[in-house]
Design an enzyme around this catalytic site. Structure first.
Site, PDB file in Angstrom:
ATOM      1  N   ARG A  29       0.860  -1.191   0.000  1.00  0.00           N
ATOM      2  CA  ARG A  29       0.000   0.000   0.000  1.00  0.00           C
ATOM      3  C   ARG A  29       0.894   1.238   0.000  1.00  0.00           C
ATOM      4  O   ARG A  29       1.978   1.238   0.596  1.00  0.00           O
ATOM      5  CB  ARG A  29      -0.910   0.034   1.237  1.00  0.00           C
ATOM      6  CG  ARG A  29      -2.147  -0.866   1.139  1.00  0.00           C
ATOM      7  CD  ARG A  29      -3.149  -0.365   0.104  1.00  0.00           C
ATOM      8  NE  ARG A  29      -4.355  -1.161   0.051  1.00  0.00           N
ATOM      9  CZ  ARG A  29      -4.579  -2.152  -0.813  1.00  0.00           C
ATOM     10  NH1 ARG A  29      -3.650  -2.500  -1.681  1.00  0.00           N
ATOM     11  NH2 ARG A  29      -5.726  -2.799  -0.819  1.00  0.00           N
TER      12      ARG A  29
ATOM     13  N   HIS B 299      -1.611  -0.057  -9.874  1.00  0.00           N
ATOM     14  CA  HIS B 299      -2.328  -0.950  -8.936  1.00  0.00           C
ATOM     15  C   HIS B 299      -2.868  -2.194  -9.655  1.00  0.00           C
ATOM     16  O   HIS B 299      -4.070  -2.490  -9.597  1.00  0.00           O
ATOM     17  CB  HIS B 299      -3.478  -0.207  -8.239  1.00  0.00           C
ATOM     18  CG  HIS B 299      -3.884  -0.859  -6.936  1.00  0.00           C
ATOM     19  ND1 HIS B 299      -4.240  -0.154  -5.808  1.00  0.00           N
ATOM     20  CD2 HIS B 299      -3.985  -2.172  -6.580  1.00  0.00           C
ATOM     21  CE1 HIS B 299      -4.545  -0.995  -4.829  1.00  0.00           C
ATOM     22  NE2 HIS B 299      -4.397  -2.238  -5.284  1.00  0.00           N
TER      23      HIS B 299
HETATM   24  P1  NDP Z   1      -2.141 -10.604   5.633  1.00  0.00           P
HETATM   25  O1  NDP Z   1      -2.999  -9.916   6.621  1.00  0.00           O
HETATM   26  O2  NDP Z   1      -2.357 -12.054   5.378  1.00  0.00           O
HETATM   27  O3  NDP Z   1      -0.592 -10.441   6.028  1.00  0.00           O
HETATM   28  C1  NDP Z   1      -0.076  -9.261   6.509  1.00  0.00           C
HETATM   29  C2  NDP Z   1       1.349  -9.505   6.976  1.00  0.00           C
HETATM   30  O4  NDP Z   1       1.871  -8.266   7.435  1.00  0.00           O
HETATM   31  C3  NDP Z   1       1.435 -10.499   8.128  1.00  0.00           C
HETATM   32  O5  NDP Z   1       2.565 -11.306   7.996  1.00  0.00           O
HETATM   33  C4  NDP Z   1       1.579  -9.583   9.327  1.00  0.00           C
HETATM   34  O6  NDP Z   1       2.275 -10.152  10.420  1.00  0.00           O
HETATM   35  C5  NDP Z   1       2.389  -8.462   8.748  1.00  0.00           C
HETATM   36  N1  NDP Z   1       2.227  -7.239   9.543  1.00  0.00           N
HETATM   37  C6  NDP Z   1       1.113  -6.513   9.751  1.00  0.00           C
HETATM   38  N2  NDP Z   1       1.368  -5.480  10.571  1.00  0.00           N
HETATM   39  C7  NDP Z   1       2.672  -5.576  10.891  1.00  0.00           C
HETATM   40  C8  NDP Z   1       3.523  -4.805  11.703  1.00  0.00           C
HETATM   41  N3  NDP Z   1       3.085  -3.735  12.380  1.00  0.00           N
HETATM   42  N4  NDP Z   1       4.809  -5.179  11.803  1.00  0.00           N
HETATM   43  C9  NDP Z   1       5.262  -6.267  11.150  1.00  0.00           C
HETATM   44  N5  NDP Z   1       4.502  -7.055  10.361  1.00  0.00           N
HETATM   45  C10 NDP Z   1       3.212  -6.695  10.239  1.00  0.00           C
HETATM   46  O7  NDP Z   1      -2.257  -9.770   4.284  1.00  0.00           O
HETATM   47  P2  NDP Z   1      -2.047 -10.272   2.788  1.00  0.00           P
HETATM   48  O8  NDP Z   1      -0.748 -10.967   2.714  1.00  0.00           O
HETATM   49  O9  NDP Z   1      -3.244 -10.977   2.287  1.00  0.00           O
HETATM   50  O10 NDP Z   1      -1.995  -8.870   2.014  1.00  0.00           O
HETATM   51  C11 NDP Z   1      -0.998  -7.899   2.311  1.00  0.00           C
HETATM   52  C12 NDP Z   1      -1.373  -6.583   1.658  1.00  0.00           C
HETATM   53  O11 NDP Z   1      -1.194  -6.658   0.251  1.00  0.00           O
HETATM   54  C13 NDP Z   1      -2.837  -6.182   1.798  1.00  0.00           C
HETATM   55  O12 NDP Z   1      -3.108  -5.634   3.072  1.00  0.00           O
HETATM   56  C14 NDP Z   1      -2.981  -5.158   0.694  1.00  0.00           C
HETATM   57  O13 NDP Z   1      -2.648  -3.898   1.206  1.00  0.00           O
HETATM   58  C15 NDP Z   1      -1.936  -5.593  -0.331  1.00  0.00           C
HETATM   59  N6  NDP Z   1      -2.529  -6.026  -1.590  1.00  0.00           N
HETATM   60  C16 NDP Z   1      -2.176  -5.378  -2.752  1.00  0.00           C
HETATM   61  C17 NDP Z   1      -2.682  -5.763  -3.969  1.00  0.00           C
HETATM   62  C18 NDP Z   1      -2.244  -5.096  -5.233  1.00  0.00           C
HETATM   63  O14 NDP Z   1      -2.763  -5.386  -6.317  1.00  0.00           O
HETATM   64  N7  NDP Z   1      -1.280  -4.203  -5.182  1.00  0.00           N
HETATM   65  C19 NDP Z   1      -3.642  -6.882  -4.074  1.00  0.00           C
HETATM   66  C20 NDP Z   1      -3.947  -7.490  -2.810  1.00  0.00           C
HETATM   67  C21 NDP Z   1      -3.406  -7.079  -1.621  1.00  0.00           C
HETATM   68  P3  NDP Z   1       1.683 -11.418  11.221  1.00  0.00           P
HETATM   69  O15 NDP Z   1       1.783 -12.576  10.243  1.00  0.00           O
HETATM   70  O16 NDP Z   1       2.604 -11.570  12.353  1.00  0.00           O
HETATM   71  O17 NDP Z   1       0.277 -11.087  11.580  1.00  0.00           O
END
Ligand code: NDP
Length: 310
Positions: free
Chosen positions: A225, A273
């Site tokens: 993002r 995007h």
């Molecule tokens: P998930 O919720 O499955 O994973 C998020 C990851 O980020 C987890 O490993 C989580 O840690 C980690 N995380 C969150 N907050 C923190 C923090 N403060 N410090 C360290 N690690 C953190 O999300 P997805 O993998 O499904 O998707 C990730 C992002 O990809 C989405 O939120 C979206 O913004 C983006 N996206 C973009 C697209 C595009 O076309 N560009 C399409 C789809 C998604 P933990 O495992 O420990 O909880």
């Protein structure tokens, strides 16, 4: 009484999803009413995308859950009128698309494709790229998307480190977490991929201090993002060569304004995007499965922790 399912997303998506959701809910054996317009006090589930414009859930008095069509839920996670469970999208098609996009851009940087393909200047510079085991690729975010991308890169023998909020143990990946883990991850990131959600804790995770930790000339790939990056800090780091190149798919303001410096910067690739998107066939199955589970008294899949924002 039927289960009332409101589809709230941009109108163009309705003809795509209506037959898929109808099929899935029928196969789930549910008596249902699926529509784009249902009296709010009659709605059981909302299939949701921000483009549907639904902001106030207060009149939805019998609502059981909101089921997001998108993986990123930053536009709804903080909505205080929403008091029922919120599930985000984890979809095989979306994950596959993201993996392809990430692996493609990592390979592009690893192999130096921009130098050797787009720059045809008649200068013969036979710099052979290293092999994948000699290339350190780091992924911030080891969730549904980051973890699969990390595994795919490790399968190509890249030296992969991933960082997440909680500790993880993924075969073939060096998994780090916490502040110390972030610093250690960034310090070795020749190619850095951002697959974190947009939350208060992740905003500007790339800032002047953290960009300075990267090896000089590192490449950044951001399909996560826009707010993850302090744009002014990244532009400054690109201008000094601290960051060698950035491929950016997401931005604080989208579409990226035409006068934004990223468009003209020689060391930035802008993509609109398109890294990946929810694929209707597989996503409709996820939505229908969650409604079926709820009606059967089973827990929802892919619930958002509203206190964390993802
Ligand atoms: P998930 O919720 O499955 O994973 C998020 C990851 O980020 C987890 O490993 C989580 O840690 C980690 N995380 C969150 N907050 C923190 C923090 N403060 N410090 C360290 N690690 C953190 O999300 P997805 O993998 O499904 O998707 C990730 C992002 O990809 C989405 O939120 C979206 O913004 C983006 N996206 C973009 C697209 C595009 O076309 N560009 C399409 C789809 C998604 P933990 O495992 O420990 O909880």
């Amino acid at each position: 009484m039927p289960v009332n399912v409101l589809f709230s997303a941009r109108p163009a998506l309705w003809p795509v999803y209506e037959p898929l959701l109808t099929k899935g809910l029928t196969e789930a054996g549910l008596d249902f009413h699926l529509a784009t317009d249902i009296d709010p006090d009659q709605v059981d589930y909302v299939v949701y995308a921000p483009s549907g414009g639904l902001l106030d859930f207060t009149p939805y008095t019998r609502l059981k859950a909101v089921l997001s069509l998108w993986a990123g839920v930053e536009k709804i996670a903080g909505n205080e009128t929403l008091t029922v469970p919120l599930a985000r999208m984890v979809d095989h098609g979306l994950t596959q698309g993201m993996t392809e996009w990430v692996v493609g851009h990592v390979l592009r940087y690893h192999l130096g494709m921009d130098q050797h393909i787009t720059v045809q200047d008649g200068v013969w510079t036979p710099d052979v790229p290293p092999l994948a085991p000699e290339r350190q690729v780091c992924i911030l975010g080891l969730g549904a998307l980051g973890q699969v991308a990390a595994r795919a890169l490790a399968a190509l023998n890249f030296d992969v480190t991933g960082w997440s909020r909680t500790a993880k143990d993924i075969p073939g990946i060096t998994c780090l977490h916490g502040d110390d883990g972030l610093h250690a991850t960034l310090a070795q990131a020749e190619i850095l991929v951002l697959l974190l959600p947009d939350t208060p804790a992740t905003e500007h995770i790339l800032n002047p201090d953290t960009l300075a930790l990267l090896p000089k000339g590192a490449c950044i790939i951001n399909p996560g993002r826009g707010p993850l990056i302090d744009d002014d800090a990244l532009l400054a780091a690109l201008n000094t060569g601290q960051v060698g190149h950035a491929t950016l798919d997401v931005f604080r303001v989208e579409p990226l304004p035409v006068d934004h410096p990223y468009w003209a910067h020689p060391n930035v690739t802008v993509t609109p995007h398109i890294a990946s998107e929810t694929r209707p066939v597989t996503a409709a199955q996820v939505i229908c499965d969650n409604i079926r589970r709820s009606e059967a008294g089973e827990p929802f899949l892919h619930l958002v922790d509203r206190s964390l924002g993802y």
